[in-house]
Scaffold this motif. Structure first.
Motif, mmCIF file in Angstrom:
data_model
loop_
_atom_site.group_PDB
_atom_site.id
_atom_site.type_symbol
_atom_site.label_atom_id
_atom_site.label_comp_id
_atom_site.label_asym_id
_atom_site.label_seq_id
_atom_site.Cartn_x
_atom_site.Cartn_y
_atom_site.Cartn_z
ATOM 1 N N CYS B 75 0.839 -1.188 0.000
ATOM 2 C CA CYS B 75 0.000 0.000 0.000
ATOM 3 C C CYS B 75 0.879 1.245 0.000
ATOM 4 O O CYS B 75 1.834 1.333 0.775
ATOM 5 N N GLY B 76 0.592 2.171 -0.890
ATOM 6 C CA GLY B 76 1.325 3.429 -0.952
ATOM 7 C C GLY B 76 0.402 4.599 -0.680
ATOM 8 O O GLY B 76 -0.653 4.712 -1.304
ATOM 9 N N VAL B 77 0.750 5.439 0.282
ATOM 10 C CA VAL B 77 -0.095 6.567 0.666
ATOM 11 C C VAL B 77 0.590 7.874 0.273
ATOM 12 O O VAL B 77 1.773 8.064 0.550
ATOM 13 N N ASP B 78 -0.154 8.740 -0.395
ATOM 14 C CA ASP B 78 0.352 10.066 -0.755
ATOM 15 C C ASP B 78 -0.409 11.105 0.049
ATOM 16 O O ASP B 78 -1.545 11.436 -0.257
ATOM 17 N N LEU B 79 0.248 11.580 1.096
ATOM 18 C CA LEU B 79 -0.338 12.610 1.948
ATOM 19 C C LEU B 79 0.177 13.952 1.436
ATOM 20 O O LEU B 79 1.276 14.379 1.784
ATOM 21 N N SER B 130 -6.609 -8.966 2.129
ATOM 22 C CA SER B 130 -6.647 -8.789 3.580
ATOM 23 C C SER B 130 -5.355 -8.114 4.036
ATOM 24 O O SER B 130 -4.313 -8.232 3.391
ATOM 25 N N ALA B 131 -5.431 -7.410 5.156
ATOM 26 C CA ALA B 131 -4.261 -6.676 5.657
ATOM 27 C C ALA B 131 -3.084 -7.608 5.904
ATOM 28 O O ALA B 131 -1.932 -7.211 5.790
ATOM 29 N N GLN B 132 -3.376 -8.877 6.242
ATOM 30 C CA GLN B 132 -2.278 -9.817 6.505
ATOM 31 C C GLN B 132 -1.434 -10.079 5.266
ATOM 32 O O GLN B 132 -0.285 -10.474 5.372
ATOM 33 N N ARG B 133 -2.043 -9.880 4.102
ATOM 34 C CA ARG B 133 -1.266 -10.146 2.880
ATOM 35 C C ARG B 133 -0.437 -8.940 2.446
ATOM 36 O O ARG B 133 0.278 -9.003 1.462
ATOM 37 N N LEU B 134 -0.534 -7.844 3.197
ATOM 38 C CA LEU B 134 0.271 -6.670 2.877
ATOM 39 C C LEU B 134 1.720 -6.870 3.316
ATOM 40 O O LEU B 134 1.986 -7.333 4.422
ATOM 41 N N VAL B 135 2.636 -6.517 2.444
ATOM 42 C CA VAL B 135 4.043 -6.495 2.853
ATOM 43 C C VAL B 135 4.265 -5.328 3.798
ATOM 44 O O VAL B 135 5.019 -5.417 4.769
ATOM 45 N N GLY B 136 3.617 -4.237 3.520
ATOM 46 C CA GLY B 136 3.741 -3.058 4.367
ATOM 47 C C GLY B 136 3.069 -1.870 3.718
ATOM 48 O O GLY B 136 2.515 -1.967 2.620
ATOM 49 N N ARG B 381 11.322 -2.134 -1.902
ATOM 50 C CA ARG B 381 12.778 -2.162 -1.880
ATOM 51 C C ARG B 381 13.290 -2.788 -0.588
ATOM 52 O O ARG B 381 14.230 -3.588 -0.592
ATOM 53 N N ALA B 382 12.656 -2.422 0.519
ATOM 54 C CA ALA B 382 13.055 -3.001 1.792
ATOM 55 C C ALA B 382 12.855 -4.511 1.778
ATOM 56 O O ALA B 382 13.675 -5.271 2.296
ATOM 57 N N ALA B 383 11.760 -4.951 1.153
ATOM 58 C CA ALA B 383 11.460 -6.384 1.124
ATOM 59 C C ALA B 383 12.452 -7.128 0.232
ATOM 60 O O ALA B 383 12.893 -8.239 0.574
ATOM 61 N N LEU B 384 12.820 -6.535 -0.886
ATOM 62 C CA LEU B 384 13.783 -7.203 -1.763
ATOM 63 C C LEU B 384 15.172 -7.215 -1.113
ATOM 64 O O LEU B 384 15.951 -8.147 -1.321
ATOM 65 N N ASP B 385 15.474 -6.175 -0.340
ATOM 66 C CA ASP B 385 16.756 -6.154 0.366
ATOM 67 C C ASP B 385 16.803 -7.230 1.436
ATOM 68 O O ASP B 385 17.831 -7.844 1.662
ATOM 69 N N ASP B 386 15.701 -7.413 2.119
ATOM 70 C CA ASP B 386 15.635 -8.424 3.178
ATOM 71 C C ASP B 386 14.322 -9.183 3.057
ATOM 72 O O ASP B 386 13.323 -8.813 3.667
ATOM 73 N N PRO B 387 14.328 -10.262 2.278
ATOM 74 C CA PRO B 387 13.086 -10.978 1.959
ATOM 75 C C PRO B 387 12.330 -11.486 3.182
ATOM 76 O O PRO B 387 11.173 -11.869 3.065
ATOM 77 N N ASN B 388 12.965 -11.459 4.347
ATOM 78 C CA ASN B 388 12.264 -11.918 5.543
ATOM 79 C C ASN B 388 11.016 -11.114 5.832
ATOM 80 O O ASN B 388 10.136 -11.582 6.555
ATOM 81 N N VAL B 389 10.931 -9.895 5.305
ATOM 82 C CA VAL B 389 9.758 -9.087 5.620
ATOM 83 C C VAL B 389 8.547 -9.461 4.757
ATOM 84 O O VAL B 389 7.445 -9.006 5.025
ATOM 85 N N PHE B 390 8.737 -10.289 3.741
ATOM 86 C CA PHE B 390 7.565 -10.812 3.033
ATOM 87 C C PHE B 390 6.755 -11.661 4.006
ATOM 88 O O PHE B 390 7.311 -12.515 4.703
ATOM 89 N N PRO B 391 5.456 -11.424 4.064
ATOM 90 C CA PRO B 391 4.639 -12.186 5.021
ATOM 91 C C PRO B 391 4.856 -13.696 4.919
ATOM 92 O O PRO B 391 4.882 -14.394 5.931
#
Lengths: 405, 405
Positions: B75-79, B130-136, B381-391
Motif C-alpha cells: 500500500c502506498g499513501v500520498d499525503l 486482507s491486511a495480513q497479505r500486505l508487505v507493508g 525495496r526493503a522487502a527485496l533487500d531483506d526478503p524476511n519481511v515478506f509475510p
DNA sequence: ACACTTTCTCTACCGTACGAACAAACTTTC
DNA sequence: GAAAGTTTGTTCGTACGGTAGAGAAAGTGT
C-alpha cells in the motif's frame, strides 16, 4: 564467506586498535570458536598481532589483538595546480616521509609525471620501503575524473594532459596498483577519516585555492556524479557585478574568492586606501591573511566580502545536500574565525531553519599533507573493503558472488 | 548465508522476470546444483513459480522461473498538502486500486489520518486483499522526515502535526509495518524505478507544486542528509526583486515559481494586457498551462519566466550533484516542452562545460499516482533487500551478521 | 580455599556449497 | 533418422566453514 567474515574481523581490529577474540565474536555475532579460527588466519598474514593482555573483568584476561600499521605502506600523491607532493604513510595514514616541490603541473604534464616518480622513489628510499611492500598508490589531481575513464584527467579543464595518465605511469614505474581522484574529493575523504568530519556519513569539503572546488562524502562514500564533475561549486553565480567567467556565466564564485580575485581586489582598493599596510606588488593570499591578523582594515574587509560570496554558494550546498559538517581548506582558511564568523552570519540569513543551524562549519586541521593523506586513504579504504589487495594476502581467494547485473 | 544467496536469487528473478536455474547460477557465480536447492526453497514460499519452458539454445529447454507479482500486496499513501491519495499495488508496483480525496492536510492532522485509514480500507476491500497479505504500507508526507525520528513530520514546517504520526496510526489500525518519507524523495524513487530515471544511480526529482522541493537519489539510494532536509531547493535565492520569504531570505525559488506566485504574476500582468484570454478569478496553474497551449502570449511569458528562475536553482543542483537525469513533476510540468525548452536554454549558459550538456532533463510520466507508487516502492525495496519481511517468509531466520559499530 | 567468570581451544556435528556423474530434452550433423 | 554434441536440471559424495558444548587456563570475589 570466510573472506567475508575474515574481512569483517580485520576491519574491526583496524578500527578498535586493541580487541580480544571474545570481543570480536560479540561484535560480529559469531561464535568464539569461529572467531578463534579466523584470527589464526589473520595472525598468519602478519597484518594482525597479539600484543599483550588486557584487564580482566572478572575472569581470564583477554589476549589483545592489534593491527600492524607497519605491515605495509601506502603512497599518496598530491598533484596540485602548481606543486607536486608525495607522502609515504603506514596503514593508519601516518606520514613516514614527505616531499613537496613547486611545478607548473597544468602546463607541463611530462615534467610533472617525472617529478612525481622521482619524489615517490625518494620517499620509498627515505622510509626504507620497497615498492613490493606498497599496498598501492593514490593520486589526487586538480581536475574532475570521469567514472567512465578513471585513468585520465578531464581534457576540458587541463587540455595538455590529454594522453597522459599518472595512474598508468605509476603502475609502469613501480609495478603496483594506482588509483586517482579529484583533489577536493580526496580532501573530503581525508577530513572524514582523519579530520573534522569524523563519525559523520555526510560531509562536504570546500577547497579555496586558485579556484573553489567541493568534495562530497555522501552516505560514507565519495560522490562523483554521473560524469565525475560533482562538487563544481566554483561556478555558482554569487556576484552579478563581477565579470564573465570562462564557463559562460557571470559572477562565478571562482571569480570572486579565487586567489587571483582576492589579490586583484586588494590591489584595486589599495589605490584609494592609504592606511593599509599591504604591499601592492608580490601580493599573495597568505600576505592578505597576515595583514588581517595584524589588524589591517582593508585586508579584513576583503576577507569579509569573500565570506559573503562564499556564503551564497555554501547556502546552496547546505540546502541541497544537508551535510552534517562542512570543512574548509586552502590558503584563505588560515584566516580562521575571521572567515568563519561572517560566513556563519551570512549563512544564518540564507537558509531555512533547521538545516543550517545544525550544520557544523570548520576549518581543516590537516594542513598541507591533507590531500596526499586523502589519496592514501583511498587506497587504504579499498584494501579494508577487500583485504585481498594487501600484498601479504594477494591472490588468496576470489570475492563474494556479487549481483552482476 | 543461505539467506544471502537466496535473497540474491530472489532479486534476480524479480528483475529478470523470466530466468532459468542455469541462468541464475551463471549470473550469481554459483553452481547449478546449489541454485537448484535455493530455487526449491523459493518455490515453497510461493513468491516464485515455474512458468513454462524457454527456447532451447542447442540443448534441453530451460524451465523458466517467474516472480509472482500477486503473491502479496503493498500500500502506498500520498499525503499531500491538500489531498490524500492511496494506491494498492502488486509486487511490481502496478496499481490495483486507487482512491484520492481533497483535504486540508496541513491544518487537520486528525481528519487526514482518519481519511487515510478509510481510503486504505477501501482499496483493500476493492482489491479483495486482507491486511495480513500486505508487505507493508509506505507513506509520502509533504514535510522533511528526520532520520533521528523517522515516525514524525518536521514540527518546523507543519507545526500542527506535532504528536501525530501516520506511521504509528497505520501500524495500530492494520497491524502491518509502515514507513514514511518526504514526498519529493519518494517521487524521485518512483522515477528511478518506474519512470525517466531508470538505469541510472544518480537522479534528481524536482517537484513544482505549492512550493518547490527536490528528491535526490545518490548512488542508488535516497539521500536524506544529516537532518533529513536535503533537497530544499525551494529556498535557493533566484530573484532579488521578489519579496522576503518565511525563511528569512529574499527571492526564494518558492516565491517565484510556486503555484501562488504563478497565479499572482498572471493576475498582475493581466491588468495591463487586454489581449490575454486568461481569467482573473478562479485562476489555477492548470488554467495557465491550458492558456499557454492555446497560444496565449501572457501565459507563455509567465511560464518562460518561471523556467528562467528554475534554471538558476537547477544549475546549482547540476553543478553540485551532477546527476545523470533530472525529472520534473507537478502541475506546471504539464506545460511540457514549453517549460523544458527555455529551461535548457537558460541552463546552457549557467553551467560549465560537460556537466550540464550531459544531464538529461525530462518531465515525469508517472502522473498523479507517481508519489504513492514511490511510497509503495520504498516498502518493496526493503522487502527485496531483506526478503524476511515478506509475510510468507516472516520469521524465517535472522539477518547476516552486520558490522555493528 | 572455594565458587564463579571470562577467555580461549578442542572436538563432534550440521548445514551449505561444490564437483562429478547422470538423466532428460533438444539441436545439429552425417 | 540415428549418432553426436549441447544445454538443463537432479542426485550424490565430499569438503569447508560455522556452531554448540565441554574443557583447560587464568583471572576475581568471598
Amino acid at each position: 564467506m570466510r573472506a567475508l567474515h575474515s574481512g569483517l574481523a580485520l576491519r574491526l581490529i583496524w578500527r578498535e586498535r586493541l580487541v580480544s577474540r571474545a570481543d570480536l565474536a560479540r561484535r560480529t555475532g559469531m561464535s568464539r570458536s569461529s572467531m578463534s579460527a579466523i584470527v589464526e588466519d589473520l595472525l598468519a598474514t602478519g597484518l594482525v598481532r597479539e600484543t599483550g593482555t588486557g584487564d580482566s573483568s572478572g575472569g581470564r584476561r583477554p589476549i589483545l589483538l592489534g593491527f600492524q600499521d607497519d605491515a605495509h605502506a601506502i603512497c599518496g600523491v598530491d598533484l596540485g595546480a602548481t606543486h607536486v607532493a608525495v607522502a609515504l604513510t603506514d596503514l593508519r595514514i601516518g606520514v613516514k616521509a614527505w616531499r613537496s616541490e613547486a611545478h607548473p603541473v597544468r602546463d607541463d604534464p611530462e615534467g610533472a609525471l617525472d617529478l612525481m616518480c622521482r619524489l615517490v622513489q625518494e620517499v620509498l628510499t627515505e622510509a626504507g620501503v620497497s615498492a613490493q611492500r606498497l599496498v598501492g598508490i593514490g593520486v589526487a589531481v586538480p581536475s574532475p575524473v570521469s567514472p567512465a575513464d578513471p585513468e585520465s584527467l578531464s581534457p576540458l579543464l587541463v587540455p595538455r594532459w590529454r594522453g597522459h595518465s599518472p595512474v598508468r605511469r605509476l603502475q609502469a614505474a613501480f609495478g603496483v596498483s594506482a588509483v586517482m581522484d579529484n583533489d577536493a574529493n580526496l580532501g573530503a575523504l581525508a577530513e572524514q577519516w582523519w579530520g573534522a568530519g569524523q563519525d559523520g556519513r555526510d560531509l562536504a569539503y570546500v577547497k579555496i585555492g586558485t579556484g573553489v572546488g567541493a568534495g562530497l562524502i555522501i552516505q560514507g562514500d565519495i560522490h562523483r556524479g554521473a560524469t565525475g564533475v560533482a562538487g563544481e561549486i566554483g561556478h555558482i553565480p554569487v556576484d552579478p557585478a563581477a565579470g564573465p567567467c570562462v564557463c559562460g556565466l557571470r559572477g562565478c564564485l571562482n571569480l570572486t574568492v579565487g586567489s587571483q580575485a582576492l589579490v586583484d581586489r586588494v590591489r584595486n582598493l589599495r589605490k584609494t586606501d592609504e592606511r593599509s599596510v599591504l604591499p601592492s606588488r608580490g601580493l599573495t593570499v597568505g600576505r592578505i591573511v597576515e595583514g588581517a591578523f595584524e589588524g589591517d582594515a582593508l585586508a579584513r574587509s576583503v576577507i569579509e566580502t569573500a565570506a559573503g560570496h562564499l556564503a551564497i554558494a555554501v547556502a546552496a550546498l547546505v540546502n541541497l545536500l544537508n551535510p552534517a559538517t562542512i570543512v574548509f581548506g586552502g590558503g584563505l582558511t588560515r584566516a580562521g574565525e575571521m572567515l568563519l564568523r561572517p560566513l556563519r552570519a551570512h549563512l544564518g540569513g540564507r537558509s531555512p531553519s533547521a538545516s543550517v543551524t545544525q550544520t557544523a562549519l570548520a576549518i581543516s586541521s590537516l594542513g598541507v599533507e591533507g590531500i596526499a593523506r586523502g589519496a592514501a586513504t583511498l587506497v587504504l579504504r579499498a584494501a579494508l573493503d577487500d583485504p585481498n589487495v594487501f600484498p601479504s594476502l594477494r591472490g588468496a581467494g576470489t570475492a563474494v558472488p556479487s549481483v552482476t547485473p
